[in-house]
Scaffold this motif. Structure first.
Motif, PDB file in Angstrom:
ATOM      1  N   GLN A 108     -34.850  43.784  18.555  1.00 27.65           N
ATOM      2  CA  GLN A 108     -36.354  46.007  19.192  1.00 27.65           C
ATOM      3  C   GLN A 108     -34.693  46.522  19.440  1.00 27.65           C
ATOM      4  O   GLN A 108     -35.721  47.759  19.745  1.00 27.65           O
TER       5      GLN A 108
ATOM      6  N   GLU B 185     -35.502  38.213  20.704  1.00 26.80           N
ATOM      7  CA  GLU B 185     -35.842  39.480  20.397  1.00 26.80           C
ATOM      8  C   GLU B 185     -35.515  40.839  20.153  1.00 26.80           C
ATOM      9  O   GLU B 185     -35.679  42.453  19.750  1.00 26.80           O
TER      10      GLU B 185
ATOM     11  N   ASN C 253     -41.340  38.683  17.857  1.00 27.28           N
ATOM     12  CA  ASN C 253     -41.343  40.632  17.794  1.00 27.28           C
ATOM     13  C   ASN C 253     -39.751  40.851  17.483  1.00 27.28           C
ATOM     14  O   ASN C 253     -39.640  42.356  16.923  1.00 27.28           O
TER      15      ASN C 253
END
Length: 225
Positions: A95, A121, A89
């Motif tokens: 992110q 991540e 991810n």
């Protein structure tokens, strides 16, 4: 070494036992032990580790999950699967710091054993690569200090500290990325843990103290020559 490793196995903590063994073997190699002596020691540690692994059902389950975590993604492979999903991810740039979702109940032990997956991540492949490079720099610096230490004790101490920190980082990141089986050891300087962080910082402080003495020692050697 045997006494310490037996006490660790009684915990039981195979991961810490292997890291201690790795550090001692590195010190003995740097001290000039012969290949045959090191071979006997490595064989003894490997035999003990294999016995501890194969005679313990939950360790066997971890080994099976390591081979194919997605075969039992809801049970024995759950940690590894969630860790790999968190890393995936993150993509290239992540992110965003604090924006990762795997740490909110999806990834067990996200604050210590699997902190590297959370970092991957949130800061992506670029940030995770920076962590790996950071430990690589620590390895180069630590062994450089060991090579130029002012005395034999300082040299061997630097080898032991560097092998411990970098070896533990390799074992942790290998488990998080499913390159190695899950062993339950934290990532130095990143995982949560008060006593662990205290001892790690103390070890880094000792390494820095040895490093401070390297330049005067080099100057003395140059003057003597």
């Amino acid at each position: 070494m045997a006494t310490v490793m037996v006490l660790l196995m009684l915990q039981p903590h195979l991961g810490a036992t292997l890291i201690i063994g790795m550090s001692v073997i590195a010190i003995l190699w740097a001290a000039g032990s012969t290949p045959s002596q090191l071979g006997v020691l490595v064989a003894a540690v490997a035999t003990m580790s294999a016995a501890a692994l194969l005679l313990t059902p939950w360790r066997v389950a971890r080994l099976v999950a390591f081979r194919d975590p997605f075969a039992d993604a809801e049970s024995t492979g759950y940690q590894s699967v969630q860790s790999l999903l968190g890393i995936a991810n993150g993509g290239l740039f992540g992110q965003g710091v604090g924006a990762g979702r795997s740490k909110f109940g999806f990834l067990p032990y996200a604050h210590n054993d699997f902190i590297f997956a959370v970092a991957a991540e949130e800061v992506g492949f670029v940030g995770a690569s920076a962590v790996v490079i950071g430990f690589g720099v620590l390895a180069l610096a630590g062994f450089h200090v060991a090579r130029h230490a002012p005395d034999r004790f300082g040299s061997l101490l630097a080898v032991g500290i560097t092998t411990w920190l970098v070896g533990q980082a390799i074992v942790n990141m290998g488990a998080v990325t499913n390159v190695l089986p899950v062993t339950g050891v934290g990532l130095p300087l990143m995982s949560a843990g008060g006593s662990s962080l205290l001892i790690t910082m103390a070890a880094v402080g000792v390494l820095c103290s040895i490093a401070r003495q390297c330049e005067p020692n080099r100057r003395r050697k140059k003057a003597d020559s």
